[in-house]
Design an enzyme around this catalytic site. Structure first.
Site, mmCIF file in Angstrom:
data_model
loop_
_atom_site.group_PDB
_atom_site.id
_atom_site.type_symbol
_atom_site.label_atom_id
_atom_site.label_comp_id
_atom_site.label_asym_id
_atom_site.label_seq_id
_atom_site.Cartn_x
_atom_site.Cartn_y
_atom_site.Cartn_z
ATOM 1 N N LYS A 48 0.839 -1.192 0.000
ATOM 2 C CA LYS A 48 0.000 0.000 0.000
ATOM 3 C C LYS A 48 0.878 1.246 0.000
ATOM 4 O O LYS A 48 1.839 1.348 0.754
ATOM 5 C CB LYS A 48 -0.912 0.010 1.243
ATOM 6 C CG LYS A 48 -2.304 -0.510 0.958
ATOM 7 C CD LYS A 48 -3.280 -0.107 2.044
ATOM 8 C CE LYS A 48 -4.706 -0.359 1.588
ATOM 9 N NZ LYS A 48 -5.699 0.103 2.565
ATOM 10 N N GLU A 55 -19.944 -7.144 8.580
ATOM 11 C CA GLU A 55 -20.949 -6.462 9.394
ATOM 12 C C GLU A 55 -22.006 -7.421 9.937
ATOM 13 O O GLU A 55 -22.483 -7.256 11.070
ATOM 14 C CB GLU A 55 -21.623 -5.359 8.576
ATOM 15 C CG GLU A 55 -20.742 -4.163 8.279
ATOM 16 C CD GLU A 55 -19.761 -4.375 7.133
ATOM 17 O OE1 GLU A 55 -18.879 -3.520 6.930
ATOM 18 O OE2 GLU A 55 -19.873 -5.431 6.436
ATOM 19 N N ARG A 73 -25.741 -3.613 5.222
ATOM 20 C CA ARG A 73 -25.431 -4.997 4.882
ATOM 21 C C ARG A 73 -25.909 -5.974 5.960
ATOM 22 O O ARG A 73 -25.859 -7.180 5.771
ATOM 23 C CB ARG A 73 -23.919 -5.151 4.696
ATOM 24 C CG ARG A 73 -23.307 -4.008 3.919
ATOM 25 C CD ARG A 73 -21.831 -4.181 3.711
ATOM 26 N NE ARG A 73 -21.590 -4.955 2.512
ATOM 27 C CZ ARG A 73 -20.376 -5.368 2.131
ATOM 28 N NH1 ARG A 73 -19.342 -5.099 2.880
ATOM 29 N NH2 ARG A 73 -20.216 -6.044 1.024
#
Length: 636
Positions: free
Chosen positions: A298, A384, A412
């Site tokens: 990253k 979630e 979700r």
């Protein structure tokens, strides 16, 4: 040929001309050598840094995926061939090589291009990627359509290691493997999501990374490859390389993807154009699902982002040389910070309180809680549904779970909220950060629907605090009430507010903050600030309007509604969907009681709000002070 033009200086291609300036579509990449693609990668990184230093954006993930995107587009025939991004945080290089270089300066800005793939913006954008773990399901549909239609387009899904642990991704993997769908899954393994990754799958990938040797291909796999059938020559070549290469890491026999029927490549260097193209050339012809394990970093190529990828996941404008952020002076405390501090204070007095998040420790303000109470902090990763289901179990055991999730991501887990929590009347508090308009991240991230979907659930109570102190009181009240309670609060800074110990709010009671007989404004959350500004301006015009901080979106204060109706004019203001929102609740009360004042319900319209500065979006949605004034004056 473009490649020749780039190597031979002409009036069309001067020596200082960037390769990037000459790329108008992915087809141009087919003409470039690996060396030229590597130069282009450097140019793209420079462009991303230059643009995002002014607009902000998802920097670290996009910098890490540049070579993956260039390698794919150099071999694929887009838009016939499809690239499906997971989340879309890493798609900036894709935007730059698909005809949006000139528009890139408007990234994430009002009226500009989206920070995520957006099909209405470009034919090269397949899917409006904004939430994690859905790319494999979308790609599996594309691959299934290819099978049904008898076509031969290539389907490539790019997914991060954190998103691959999401439940939806596992469901897709199961189907993809069972149906042997022809598609390529590029696992962009950068060892972290927004927060550090957690879970058994992540440990599994970590073990793969740390092994000192790579494996010999299993005898059974080798036999299948050499037997021909559905397996192409490319498959045989891949197997040979997996046996003989000394550059790649060991892949254990228990590799979960192969157990699902998905062929896995050895890990390769995701910052190497040549390695990526070499492996893609092998796997693209294969008529079965293949997972390419690609190791990236990253923030690759930009030292500040490499050293602090969490901060550079989603960042505002910054100094492109140092990476230092340009901070705007805050008008008041940040809602997220106020929540984090208040939760620590509550937990210090109640050892039953547990904090749960879904890979958003920093974003939801729980870092301090984690440091103070590590044994009571739970990060379930990008899952979630698991967070809410686990909260139900914790509550059933006498704990007091507080589930801190962004409003848009709570969508979700609605089923789990309904069945696992509300039906069982569990003592769970939902803290929905980023409620309302979030600004530059756009429609996939606006928290537009939480009032509507939480209001519909039996036993649920919904609080919409108007400032940071009200949020502290709301949390204190929710923990004291028991049963499911939802707090919803926006991104950014609160209006200046009082400080002190939190109050215990009376359930379903609003607070009148201004008197007036010519009309009434009922406001939820930070819309109270605009309501008070509108009332002040109306007063200067001789119109006196009452203003109520409604606090509760469920139950709504019927007494406040009746008193507002007595003025003859009622304006409801909420930073949430007008369909099924708090204003709809007021209309329900008025209808039930037979009251008929003039009413205007102001909220987010029945459409998806775009990206841009929040103040501009609020103006477009008619949720600022001038819009409230207009609503009152229309009724006078």
């Amino acid at each position: 040929m473009l490649s020749k033009m780039l190597r031979t200086p002409t009036k069309m291609a001067p020596r200082n001309k960037r390769i990037l300036d000459m790329v108008s579509s992915p087809a141009d990449l087919h003409l470039l050598s690996d060396e030229e693609l590597s130069i282009l990668a450097d140019e793209i990184r420079a462009q991303i840094i230059d643009t995002t230093s002014r607009t902000g954006g998802h920097v670290a993930s996009s910098l890490g995926a540049v070579e993956i995107i260039l390698a794919c587009h150099s071999l694929l025939d887009a838009p016939t061939d499809k690239i499906v991004f997971d989340v879309g945080h890493q798609s900036y290089a894709h935007k730059l090589v698909t005809g949006r270089l000139d528009a890139f300066k408007t990234l994430r800005s009002y009226g500009g291009i989206s920070g995520f793939p957006k099909p209405s913006e470009s034919p090269y954008d397949v899917h409006p990627s904004g939430h994690a773990s859905d790319s494999l399901s979308v790609a599996s549909g594309l691959a299934k359509a290819r099978v049904i239609n008898g076509t031969d387009e290539k389907i490539v899904a790019i997914i991060g290691d954190a998103a691959l642990a999401g439940g939806m991704a596992f469901e897709a993997l199961n189907y993809i493997g069972s149906q042997q769908l022809p598609m390529i899954i590029i696992l962009n393994d950068n060892e972290m999501s927004i927060s550090r990754n957690v879970g058994a799958l992540v440990r599994h990938l970590g073990n793969v990374r740390s092994m000192p040797q790579y494996r010999n291909a299993r005898d059974s796999i080798q036999e299948r490859m050499e037997s021909g059938g559905a397996f192409s020559n490319a498959f045989i070549e891949l197997g040979r390389r997996m046996k003989e290469s000394t550059k790649h890491m060991f892949i254990p026999e228990s590799m979960i993807y192969e157990q699902l029927g998905i062929v896995c490549t050895p890990p390769i260097n995701g910052q190497s154009i040549s390695e990526l193209k070499e492996m893609l050339s092998l796997v693209l012809p294969m008529d079965c699902p293949v997972l390419m394990h690609v190791i990236t970093k990253k923030g690759a190529g930009f030292a500040p982002a490499e050293s602090d990828p969490v901060r550079f996941h989603g960042i505002g404008p910054y100094n492109p040389q140092t990476g230092e952020t340009y901070l705007k002076p805050a008008s008041g405390p940040r809602f997220t910070d106020a929540f984090g501090r208040a939760l620590i204070e509550e937990a210090a007095h109640d050892e039953k309180i547990v904090a749960i998040t879904a890979a958003m420790e920093d974003g939801t303000g729980l870092k301090g809680f984690h440091e103070r109470f590590p044994e009571r902090f739970i990060d379930v990763g990008i899952a979630e549904e698991q967070a809410v289901g686990m909260a139900s179990g914790l509550a059933a055991s006498g704990m007091k779970p507080v589930v801190a999730i962004y409003s848009t991501f709570m969508q979700r887990a609605i089923d789990q909220v309904i069945v696992d929590v509300a039906l069982a009347r569990r003592d769970v508090v939902f803290a929905l950060d980023r409620a309302g308009l979030v600004g530059e991240d756009g429609p996939t991230h606006h928290g537009a629907f939480d009032i509507s979907f939480m209001r519909m659930i039996p036993h649920m109570r919904v609080l919409a605090p108007s400032d940071a102190h009200e949020l502290e009181s709301a949390l204190h009240t929710a923990l004291a009430l028991g049963g499911p309670v939802c707090l919803r609060y926006p991104r950014g800074s609160s209006a200046p507010c009082e400080t002190g110990a939190p109050e215990l709010l009376e359930e379903g009671r609003a607070k009148q903050v201004r008197e007036g007989a010519d009309g009434a404004i009922l406001a939820w959350g930070r819309a109270l600030t605009a309501a008070l500004k509108a009332a002040d301006d109306l007063s200067e015009r001789g119109v006196q309007t009452a203003v109520w901080d409604m606090r509760w979106a469920k139950p709504i204060d019927e007494r406040a509604v009746e008193e507002a109706a007595a003025t003859g004019r009622v304006v409801c203001v909420e930073e949430g969907s007008v369909m099924g929102g708090a204003g709809s609740g007021v209309l329900e009360i008025l209808a039930e009681k037979g009251l008929k004042p003039s009413v205007r319900t102001l909220g987010l319209p029945d459409e998806f709000s775009l990206q841009g500065d929040a103040s501009a979006l609020l103006h477009d949605a008619a949720l600022d002070a001038p819009a409230i004034i207009s609503a009152v004056e229309e009724m006078l």
